[in-house]
Design an enzyme around this catalytic site. Structure first.
Site, PDB file in Angstrom:
ATOM      1  N   GLY A   2      45.829  82.697  50.484  1.00 43.28           N
ATOM      2  CA  GLY A   2      45.305  81.606  49.653  1.00 43.28           C
ATOM      3  C   GLY A   2      46.125  81.550  48.376  1.00 43.28           C
ATOM      4  O   GLY A   2      45.602  81.322  47.286  1.00 43.28           O
ATOM      5  N   GLY A  28      46.970  78.222  45.466  1.00 44.57           N
ATOM      6  CA  GLY A  28      45.958  77.562  44.643  1.00 44.57           C
ATOM      7  C   GLY A  28      46.075  77.926  43.177  1.00 44.57           C
ATOM      8  O   GLY A  28      47.076  78.490  42.719  1.00 44.57           O
ATOM      9  N   GLN A  29      45.009  77.607  42.443  1.00 40.29           N
ATOM     10  CA  GLN A  29      45.039  77.785  40.987  1.00 40.29           C
ATOM     11  C   GLN A  29      45.250  79.249  40.602  1.00 40.29           C
ATOM     12  O   GLN A  29      46.072  79.560  39.743  1.00 40.29           O
ATOM     13  CB  GLN A  29      43.717  77.273  40.365  1.00 40.29           C
ATOM     14  CG  GLN A  29      43.795  77.173  38.851  1.00 40.29           C
ATOM     15  CD  GLN A  29      42.447  76.931  38.188  1.00 40.29           C
ATOM     16  OE1 GLN A  29      41.401  77.022  38.816  1.00 40.29           O
ATOM     17  NE2 GLN A  29      42.466  76.623  36.908  1.00 40.29           N
ATOM     18  N   ASP A  65      49.516  81.049  52.821  1.00 40.21           N
ATOM     19  CA  ASP A  65      48.607  79.915  52.632  1.00 40.21           C
ATOM     20  C   ASP A  65      48.765  78.997  53.850  1.00 40.21           C
ATOM     21  O   ASP A  65      49.545  79.285  54.767  1.00 40.21           O
ATOM     22  CB  ASP A  65      48.956  79.165  51.327  1.00 40.21           C
ATOM     23  CG  ASP A  65      47.769  78.428  50.727  1.00 40.21           C
ATOM     24  OD1 ASP A  65      47.304  78.804  49.640  1.00 40.21           O
ATOM     25  OD2 ASP A  65      47.287  77.454  51.367  1.00 40.21           O
ATOM     26  N   ARG A  99      49.999  75.959  53.867  1.00 44.52           N
ATOM     27  CA  ARG A  99      51.158  75.063  53.801  1.00 44.52           C
ATOM     28  C   ARG A  99      52.298  75.534  54.690  1.00 44.52           C
ATOM     29  O   ARG A  99      52.554  76.735  54.781  1.00 44.52           O
ATOM     30  CB  ARG A  99      51.729  75.027  52.384  1.00 44.52           C
ATOM     31  CG  ARG A  99      50.824  74.414  51.379  1.00 44.52           C
ATOM     32  CD  ARG A  99      51.662  74.223  50.144  1.00 44.52           C
ATOM     33  NE  ARG A  99      50.817  73.974  48.995  1.00 44.52           N
ATOM     34  CZ  ARG A  99      51.287  73.561  47.826  1.00 44.52           C
ATOM     35  NH1 ARG A  99      52.579  73.403  47.660  1.00 44.52           N
ATOM     36  NH2 ARG A  99      50.477  73.336  46.823  1.00 44.52           N
ATOM     37  N   ASP A 109      46.617  81.074  58.424  1.00 45.17           N
ATOM     38  CA  ASP A 109      45.273  80.506  58.298  1.00 45.17           C
ATOM     39  C   ASP A 109      44.271  81.659  58.246  1.00 45.17           C
ATOM     40  O   ASP A 109      44.159  82.434  59.196  1.00 45.17           O
ATOM     41  CB  ASP A 109      44.996  79.596  59.500  1.00 45.17           C
ATOM     42  CG  ASP A 109      43.624  78.944  59.435  1.00 45.17           C
ATOM     43  OD1 ASP A 109      42.809  79.308  58.557  1.00 45.17           O
ATOM     44  OD2 ASP A 109      43.370  78.065  60.278  1.00 45.17           O
ATOM     45  N   TYR A 115      28.274  77.140  47.839  1.00 32.81           N
ATOM     46  CA  TYR A 115      29.332  78.004  47.309  1.00 32.81           C
ATOM     47  C   TYR A 115      28.729  79.285  46.724  1.00 32.81           C
ATOM     48  O   TYR A 115      29.167  80.396  47.025  1.00 32.81           O
ATOM     49  CB  TYR A 115      30.099  77.221  46.241  1.00 32.81           C
ATOM     50  CG  TYR A 115      31.169  77.984  45.504  1.00 32.81           C
ATOM     51  CD1 TYR A 115      32.333  78.387  46.148  1.00 32.81           C
ATOM     52  CD2 TYR A 115      31.046  78.262  44.139  1.00 32.81           C
ATOM     53  CE1 TYR A 115      33.332  79.059  45.450  1.00 32.81           C
ATOM     54  CE2 TYR A 115      32.038  78.922  43.442  1.00 32.81           C
ATOM     55  CZ  TYR A 115      33.176  79.319  44.107  1.00 32.81           C
ATOM     56  OH  TYR A 115      34.163  79.981  43.416  1.00 32.81           O
ATOM     57  N   LYS A 142      29.096  83.178  47.927  1.00 31.60           N
ATOM     58  CA  LYS A 142      29.627  84.232  47.058  1.00 31.60           C
ATOM     59  C   LYS A 142      28.617  85.378  46.928  1.00 31.60           C
ATOM     60  O   LYS A 142      28.995  86.553  46.915  1.00 31.60           O
ATOM     61  CB  LYS A 142      29.965  83.663  45.668  1.00 31.60           C
ATOM     62  CG  LYS A 142      31.180  82.750  45.654  1.00 31.60           C
ATOM     63  CD  LYS A 142      32.460  83.501  46.002  1.00 31.60           C
ATOM     64  CE  LYS A 142      33.689  82.628  45.974  1.00 31.60           C
ATOM     65  NZ  LYS A 142      34.901  83.288  46.462  1.00 31.60           N
TER      66      LYS A 142
END
Ligand code: NAD
Ligand code: SER
Length: 311
Positions: free
Chosen positions: A8, A11-12, A34, A36, A52, A142, A146
């Site tokens: 991942g 991302g940010q 990731d 992409r 994935d 979400y 978590k």
């Protein structure tokens, strides 16, 4: 040096975490992964693989073949996106975690980082200086994912000795990478709109206070937590972490100090209800005590860096 996988990574958080880990351990030691096909330019100073997190067999095969010893699992749907697709959010946020926890249980992985969030708290949680141990009744898919993830991390640690570490990140504010569908995203978007247009319409109301943190503090916290001796990590669910807390109106006021012509208006949408269920501020004394955590950026310092750097 054993290899680290950041799953991942585009991302940010992942973008900045990969760069920080590579600066520390060497470019080839940190594999970015990731969905992409291509590695983003900012991460092309080291290895990248398309992977994935939901493809359990491929993830297992890659980690075993490459003899990866440490995983940072960042692939997830964030709060706002998750509310639009709850089934998939639950699947993504939980299944990838089990794949990684099981690899650690089997002895392949020595250490795991999996991020939690302030979203584990809910409307019945004390909102000010929210304690480490308190009422947790999240009302978002979400937050539920978590909270469940935290419980599983602690369970795998207690039952199987898995060295898993976690932080309840506040809303994160960065300029090197964009946020990916959270309720706190306004606190990044506001800087882009301030620079480009001098005005911003906020999707939260002016007095919605939320816990936030500048990305440099979040990355430093992550690395410090992962480097701390195992015996110092007393909490195996996730640590509270505090940076700075502010409302949209207070943030706008700080921006106006440096950019006096900036204006803001408010058009709350479905994310208001999510924000209303989260704390105002966080007590992170457990992190301070266990692994000497201390935030460096207050709101003023963060605003200055953001306005200087957003393009
Ligand atoms: P993000 O949405 O910016 O990035 C997530 C990355 O995961 C994306 O690059 C996406 O392409 C990738 N991804 C999604 N599905 C994937 C899959 N199946 N396989 C591989 N990669 C996949 O999220 P972020 O802000 O970087 O957050 C990372 C983690 O930190 C998440 O678990 C999030 O819940 C948590 N967190 C973030 C914040 C925050 O403010 N950013 C706060 C609290 C917790
Ligand atoms: N920044 C995240 C979100 O808003 C908090 O976990 O979803």
């Amino acid at each position: 040096m054993s290899k680290i996988l950041v799953l991942g990574s585009c991302g940010q958080i992942g973008t900045e975490l990969v760069l920080a880990l590579r600066a520390k351990f060497g470019n080839t030691a940190v594999v970015a992964a990731d969905l992409r096909d291509e590695c983003p330019i900012i991460l092309n100073n080291g290895p990248y693989i398309k992977l994935d997190a939901l493809d359990k067999e491929n993830v297992r095969a890659y980690i075993i073949e490459q003899d990866i010893k440490e995983v940072y699992l960042l692939a997830a749907l964030l709060s706002a996106t998750a509310e639009k697709n709850p089934d998939f959010a639950w699947k993504l946020n939980m299944e990838g975690l089990f794949t990684i926890l099981d690899l650690a249980k089997e002895g392949q992985l020595q250490k795991i980082f999996w991020p939690s969030s302030i979203a584990v708290f809910g409307p019945t949680t004390p909102a000010d200086q929210t304690p480490q141990h308190t009422v947790m009744e999240p009302t978002t898919v979400y937050g539920i994912s978590k909270q469940a993830g935290e419980r599983w991390c602690e369970y795998y640690h207690n039952k199987f000795g898995v060295d898993v570490r976690s932080i309840r990140y506040p809303g994160l504010i960065s300029y090197k990478s964009l946020p990916g569908g959270g309720t706190t995203d306004y606190a990044v978007d506001i800087f882009y709109k301030a620079k480009a247009e001098g005005k911003f319409t906020c999707f939260l109301s002016q007095d919605t206070m939320l816990p936030m943190m500048f990305m440099d503090d979040a990355i430093r916290a992550t690395i410090e937590l992962m480097e701390a001796p195992a015996e110092q990590i007393k909490i195996r669910s996730a640590y509270n972490l505090a940076g700075c807390s502010f409302t949209p109106a207070e943030l706008a006021k700080e921006i106006q100090v440096l950019q006096p012509n900036f204006t803001i208006d408010y058009a709350p949408d479905f994310r208001q209800a999510i924000a209303d269920s989260w704390p105002n501020s966080i007590d992170d004394s457990a992190a301070q005590k266990d692994w000497s955590w201390k935030a460096q950026f207050d709101t003023k310092a963060m605003v200055k860096v953001m306005l200087e750097n957003v393009q």
